[in-house]
Design a protein around this motif. Structure first.
Motif, short mmCIF file in Angstrom:
data_model
loop_
_atom_site.label_atom_id
_atom_site.label_comp_id
_atom_site.label_asym_id
_atom_site.label_seq_id
_atom_site.Cartn_x
_atom_site.Cartn_y
_atom_site.Cartn_z
N SER A 119 0.82 -1.22 0.00
CA SER A 119 0.00 0.00 0.00
C SER A 119 0.85 1.27 0.00
N PRO A 120 2.00 1.35 0.72
CA PRO A 120 2.84 2.54 0.59
C PRO A 120 3.34 2.74 -0.83
N LEU A 121 3.70 1.65 -1.52
CA LEU A 121 4.18 1.77 -2.90
C LEU A 121 3.09 2.35 -3.79
N LEU A 122 1.88 1.84 -3.66
CA LEU A 122 0.77 2.37 -4.47
C LEU A 122 0.46 3.81 -4.10
N ALA A 123 0.48 4.12 -2.80
CA ALA A 123 0.21 5.50 -2.36
C ALA A 123 1.23 6.47 -2.93
N GLU A 124 2.46 6.03 -3.07
CA GLU A 124 3.53 6.91 -3.54
C GLU A 124 3.48 7.15 -5.05
N PHE A 125 2.68 6.37 -5.76
CA PHE A 125 2.46 6.59 -7.19
C PHE A 125 1.09 7.22 -7.48
N LEU A 179 -0.24 9.28 6.77
CA LEU A 179 0.12 10.02 7.97
C LEU A 179 1.61 9.99 8.32
N PHE A 180 2.40 9.30 7.49
CA PHE A 180 3.84 9.26 7.73
C PHE A 180 4.58 9.71 6.47
N PRO A 181 5.74 10.35 6.62
CA PRO A 181 6.53 10.77 5.46
C PRO A 181 7.19 9.58 4.78
N THR A 182 7.70 9.81 3.57
CA THR A 182 8.27 8.74 2.76
C THR A 182 9.38 7.99 3.47
N SER A 183 10.22 8.69 4.22
CA SER A 183 11.38 8.06 4.84
C SER A 183 11.02 7.01 5.89
#
Length: 472
Positions: free
Chosen positions: A145-151, A381-385
């Motif tokens: 889900s983070p990968l999809l959110a980042e695109f 709610l959290f930054p990429t890092s």
């Protein structure tokens, strides 16, 4: 860790007109493929959980390999405990090493274990394999889900991420249906039920082959040229769209999750996720038992299948609403409805069987509505890092809660009965409702660099008071 700069349009409350342009066919094709690739992991999680539940629901597996009530509780919680450690550790590893390599490794491990499930001859083997499969699932939770959110584009991020949670429910329904058919017609074929998750795992691995690294992660590691090449080649857009250039180079420090700037977000994502899944995992894993306790008798197994479909319909409703009414609304009120429904079921003999049954299914529908949010809120709610670290920690906490629920529910039903068991589950939902009412922010239509930014006042009053309300 530096604060991400914000686009001047954000500061004025306006909107960059480039954000509203419809995505090109090339962009849509890539996002569809990425959604299938990430959603496949969620499908597999729901599938394997229901596969084990369906196998345990029959009598043949228990007879053939000696599954006692203790082993039943251990097996039912094995994938959840594995998910805890997978999310907790491998989320941090993914923030350090990148999304792409872990995205393949975790599913390969899962596939190997799924194949081995066909050959189990003892209860401890099912438990051990379930534990390792859970590790892989936990990793996938913190990666997919983070990968999809980042695109995903800002305006449709909720819809894209919500599909993942719907696919979890689809996986659960399909696996439970398979298990139902096997238990009804070929009860001795429970090996096939346990090993069936190997099929979607193979298909998902094929779809994942060749997917790129997250541009946001690359930027956070100072690799802007690689990020720009991926944005232009795979998404077919320039770095001037969305908020790509607002991403900052930042070190991955796990302790940031517990810093004054992020501790409340960490607590919120853990608590609301626990309160969603603890009652649901327990009640659905042992649905036939619960429905028999309500009074359905011989139709309990069919009722359990119906319950999984109702939860899926609720998830579809939540997906339709999430980018229309926002995240907060479809979290707060369904949580309170879940508590109310379970308290009515707890009345037991005081209410008619039909009313208790309707309320139990009402709980499942309300759960479904808010069930898409664990795939959305933590990513925003959290930054990429530290995004996969935050998602991993939240999912880990939720799986421990779910494991506790699935371990204790059959014991509670045996010793305390239906009423007190439902009261306990209702209290969990009530805690979730109160927590969400106080702390849930609105992140709808906000860019990731804004929703994940370090709060201006050191984390104090971030929730509700600093509500991240939609621009317009």
């Amino acid at each position: 860790m530096t604060t991400a700069a914000h686009d001047p349009h954000e500061m004025r409350g306006g909107r960059d007109p480039r954000e509203t342009a419809a995505p090109s066919p090339h962009t849509r094709r890539f996002l569809r493929r990425l959604t299938i690739a990430t959603g496949g992991g969620m499908f597999i999680d729901g599938f394997v959980f229901a596969s084990v539940a369906a196998a345990l629901a029959g009598t043949a597996m228990a007879r053939d390999i000696g599954v006692t009530s203790t082993w039943s509780s251990l097996i039912s919680s094995s994938t959840l405990v594995g998910t805890f450690f997978g999310g907790l550790v491998l989320g941090w590893v993914t923030d350090k090493l990148g999304r792409r390599p872990m995205f393949t490794i975790d599913l390969s491990v899962f596939l190997a274990c799924a194949v081995l499930m066909f050959f189990v001859t003892a209860a401890w083997q099912v438990f051990a394999l379930g534990l390792i499969m859970g590790l892989a699932v936990g990793a996938d939770y913190s990666i997919g889900s983070p990968l999809l959110a980042e695109f995903a584009p800002t305006k449709k991020r909720g819809n894209y991420l919500g599909i993942l949670e719907i696919l979890w429910n689809v996986g659960y329904v399909i696996a439970y249906l398979i298990g139902y058919l096997v238990n009804t017609n070929w009860p001795g074929a429970w090996h096939y039920t346990l090993a069936a998750s190997a099929i979607p795992a193979v298909l998902c691995l094929l779809v994942r082959h060749g997917l790129p690294e997250s541009p946001r992660w690359l930027i956070s590691k100072g690799r802007q040229k690689e990020a720009a090449a991926i944005v232009e080649k795979d998404l077919g857009v320039s770095m001037d769209t969305e908020d790509w250039r607002s991403e900052q180079r930042e070190e991955t420090r796990y302790r940031e999750l517990f810093s004054p700037d992020y501790i409340r977000r960490t607590v919120f994502t853990c608590v609301f996720w626990i309160c969603i899944v603890l009652p649901y995992f327990a009640l659905t894993f042992f649905q036939p038992t619960v429905l028999r306790a309500i009074g359905l008798g011989g139709s309990a197994l069919a009722g359990a299948l119906l319950g999984t479909i109702i939860a899926l319909l609720g998830a579809a409703t939540g997906w339709w609403l999430v980018d229309r009414v926002g995240r907060r609304t479809i979290l707060v009120w369904p949580m309170f409805v879940c508590a109310l429904m379970l308290f009515i079921v707890a009345l037991g003999s005081v209410v008619p069987v039909w009313l208790a049954t309707v309320c139990f299914f009402g709980y499942l529908y309300s759960y479904g509505v808010m069930s898409i949010l664990p795939g959305i809120y933590p990513d925003e709610l959290f930054p990429t890092s530290i995004r996969t670290s935050g998602v991993g920690l939240s999912s880990a906490a939720s799986r421990i809660g779910a494991a506790i629920g699935t371990f204790l529910l059959p014991i509670s039903l045996d010793h305390l009965g239906l009423s007190w068991s439902m009261v306990f589950m209702g209290v969990v939902s009530l805690i979730g409702g109160v927590t969400s009412l106080m702390w849930a922010p609105e992140t709808n239509n906000q860019q990731l660099t804004q929703t994940g930014h370090r709060s201006a006042n050191g984390g104090k009053g971030w929730f509700v008071k600093e509500a991240l309300v939609p621009r317009g």
